[in-house]
Design a protein around this motif. Structure first.
Motif, mmCIF file in Angstrom:
data_model
loop_
_atom_site.group_PDB
_atom_site.id
_atom_site.type_symbol
_atom_site.label_atom_id
_atom_site.label_comp_id
_atom_site.label_asym_id
_atom_site.label_seq_id
_atom_site.Cartn_x
_atom_site.Cartn_y
_atom_site.Cartn_z
ATOM 1 N N SER A 186 0.843 -1.211 0.001
ATOM 2 C CA SER A 186 -0.194 -0.118 -0.050
ATOM 3 C C SER A 186 0.727 1.230 -0.010
ATOM 4 C CB SER A 186 -1.142 -0.014 1.225
ATOM 5 O OG SER A 186 -0.126 0.253 2.239
ATOM 6 N N GLU A 187 2.242 1.005 0.367
ATOM 7 C CA GLU A 187 2.965 2.256 0.307
ATOM 8 C C GLU A 187 3.680 2.381 -1.099
ATOM 9 O OE1 GLU A 187 3.877 4.680 2.682
ATOM 10 O OE2 GLU A 187 2.456 3.581 4.172
ATOM 11 N N ILE A 188 3.712 3.641 -1.565
ATOM 12 C CA ILE A 188 4.782 3.975 -2.361
ATOM 13 C C ILE A 188 5.982 4.544 -2.059
ATOM 14 C CG2 ILE A 188 5.132 5.492 -4.653
ATOM 15 C CD1 ILE A 188 2.010 5.899 -4.700
ATOM 16 N N THR A 189 6.903 3.316 -1.999
ATOM 17 C CA THR A 189 7.955 3.511 -1.058
ATOM 18 C C THR A 189 9.154 4.537 -1.898
ATOM 19 O OG1 THR A 189 9.009 1.505 -1.943
ATOM 20 C CG2 THR A 189 7.851 1.607 0.302
ATOM 21 N N GLY A 190 9.157 4.297 -3.314
ATOM 22 C CA GLY A 190 10.098 5.109 -4.082
ATOM 23 C C GLY A 190 11.494 5.042 -3.566
ATOM 24 N N TYR A 191 11.882 6.360 -3.042
ATOM 25 C CA TYR A 191 13.029 6.266 -2.498
ATOM 26 C C TYR A 191 13.064 5.939 -1.081
ATOM 27 C CZ TYR A 191 11.549 10.690 -0.205
ATOM 28 O OH TYR A 191 10.667 11.539 0.376
ATOM 29 N N GLN A 192 12.153 5.495 -0.338
ATOM 30 C CA GLN A 192 12.050 5.119 1.062
ATOM 31 C C GLN A 192 12.282 3.536 1.228
ATOM 32 O OE1 GLN A 192 8.266 6.225 2.846
ATOM 33 N NE2 GLN A 192 8.868 8.478 3.059
ATOM 34 N N SER A 193 13.338 3.243 2.226
ATOM 35 C CA SER A 193 13.552 1.940 2.360
ATOM 36 C C SER A 193 12.585 1.374 3.148
ATOM 37 C CB SER A 193 14.690 1.652 2.968
ATOM 38 O OG SER A 193 14.767 2.268 4.445
ATOM 39 N N PRO A 194 12.186 0.140 3.160
ATOM 40 C CA PRO A 194 11.217 -0.572 4.076
ATOM 41 C C PRO A 194 11.558 -0.378 5.560
ATOM 42 C CG PRO A 194 12.137 -2.175 2.348
ATOM 43 C CD PRO A 194 12.908 -1.044 2.338
ATOM 44 N N ALA A 195 12.746 -0.034 5.932
ATOM 45 C CA ALA A 195 13.072 0.307 7.192
ATOM 46 C C ALA A 195 12.252 1.694 7.674
ATOM 47 C CB ALA A 195 14.663 0.440 7.636
ATOM 48 N N LYS A 196 12.595 2.680 6.734
ATOM 49 C CA LYS A 196 12.171 3.946 6.942
ATOM 50 C C LYS A 196 10.489 3.842 6.905
ATOM 51 C CE LYS A 196 12.079 8.559 5.582
ATOM 52 N NZ LYS A 196 12.872 9.971 4.817
ATOM 53 N N VAL A 197 9.829 3.055 6.113
ATOM 54 C CA VAL A 197 8.407 3.218 5.888
ATOM 55 C C VAL A 197 7.923 2.460 7.473
ATOM 56 C CG1 VAL A 197 6.453 1.912 5.019
ATOM 57 C CG2 VAL A 197 8.358 2.980 3.667
ATOM 58 N N ARG A 198 8.834 1.444 7.710
ATOM 59 C CA ARG A 198 8.284 0.691 9.288
ATOM 60 C C ARG A 198 8.459 1.658 9.974
ATOM 61 N NH1 ARG A 198 12.617 -2.367 9.358
ATOM 62 N NH2 ARG A 198 11.432 -3.884 7.841
ATOM 63 N N ALA A 199 9.694 2.611 10.325
ATOM 64 C CA ALA A 199 9.606 3.469 11.356
ATOM 65 C C ALA A 199 8.583 4.447 11.367
ATOM 66 C CB ALA A 199 11.119 4.049 11.373
ATOM 67 N N LEU A 200 8.241 4.863 10.148
ATOM 68 C CA LEU A 200 7.211 6.262 10.252
ATOM 69 C C LEU A 200 5.797 5.223 10.533
ATOM 70 C CD1 LEU A 200 7.995 7.812 6.792
ATOM 71 C CD2 LEU A 200 8.174 8.550 9.261
ATOM 72 N N ARG A 201 5.629 4.153 10.252
ATOM 73 C CA ARG A 201 4.471 3.541 10.626
ATOM 74 C C ARG A 201 4.269 3.117 12.300
ATOM 75 N NH1 ARG A 201 2.960 -1.464 6.315
ATOM 76 N NH2 ARG A 201 2.496 0.072 4.464
ATOM 77 N N CYS A 202 5.346 2.822 12.747
ATOM 78 C CA CYS A 202 5.565 2.470 14.086
ATOM 79 C C CYS A 202 5.230 4.150 14.902
ATOM 80 C CB CYS A 202 6.929 2.036 14.643
ATOM 81 S SG CYS A 202 6.975 0.332 14.007
ATOM 82 N N GLN A 203 5.788 5.026 14.227
ATOM 83 C CA GLN A 203 5.763 6.123 15.023
ATOM 84 C C GLN A 203 4.118 6.778 14.762
ATOM 85 O OE1 GLN A 203 7.418 9.805 12.647
ATOM 86 N NE2 GLN A 203 8.025 10.766 14.725
ATOM 87 N N LYS A 204 3.551 6.189 13.670
ATOM 88 C CA LYS A 204 2.103 7.036 13.531
ATOM 89 C C LYS A 204 1.461 6.159 14.609
ATOM 90 C CE LYS A 204 -1.394 7.292 9.869
ATOM 91 N NZ LYS A 204 -1.560 6.907 8.481
ATOM 92 N N ALA A 205 1.743 4.680 14.881
ATOM 93 C CA ALA A 205 1.077 3.834 15.849
ATOM 94 C C ALA A 205 1.116 4.629 17.266
ATOM 95 C CB ALA A 205 1.592 2.474 15.877
ATOM 96 N N GLU A 206 2.386 5.071 17.618
ATOM 97 C CA GLU A 206 2.622 5.472 18.751
ATOM 98 C C GLU A 206 1.988 6.800 19.009
ATOM 99 O OE1 GLU A 206 5.899 5.656 22.161
ATOM 100 O OE2 GLU A 206 5.853 4.455 20.490
ATOM 101 N N ASN A 207 2.090 7.787 18.145
ATOM 102 C CA ASN A 207 1.335 9.114 17.866
ATOM 103 C C ASN A 207 -0.036 9.087 18.163
ATOM 104 O OD1 ASN A 207 3.670 10.924 16.047
ATOM 105 N ND2 ASN A 207 3.803 10.019 17.946
#
Length: 97
Positions: free
Chosen positions: A69-90
């Motif tokens: 569901s993510e258009i990762t483009g230049y984003q690595s899976p690790a960055k997408v993971r971190a952003l998702r975890c941050q979104k969960a926490e926030n």
């Protein structure tokens, strides 16, 4: 997100971030057994370590669909993971980080 936050909210909030990756009309059932030993003063919060562990588990279950569901483009899976975890926490745990 629930009205009251419990430690399980960190898990549910993280799993929720991966629901858009599921194929239409599919069902995701997960069972967790959680143990941890994040050392004090290691620079990693217990909530972050829990969220990243849950995220990695969900990614292993979803396999190639994990970031569909993510258009990762230049984003690595690790960055997408971190952003998702941050979104969960926030958003789910109301913990600004």
């Amino acid at each position: 997100p629930p009205e009251e936050t419990a430690w399980t909210t960190y898990i549910v909030g993280t799993v929720f971030q991966y629901l858009p990756d599921l194929p239409a009309n599919s069902k995701l059932e997960l069972t967790f057994a959680i143990a941890g030993d994040v050392p004090l003063g290691s620079g990693l919060s217990s909530s972050a370590s829990l969220e990243v562990s849950v995220a990695r588990f969900v990614e292993a279950v979803l396999g190639d669909a994990a970031f569909s569901s993510e258009i990762t483009g230049y984003q690595s899976p690790a960055k997408v993971r971190a952003l998702r975890c941050q979104k969960a926490e926030n958003g789910w745990c109301r913990s600004p980080c």
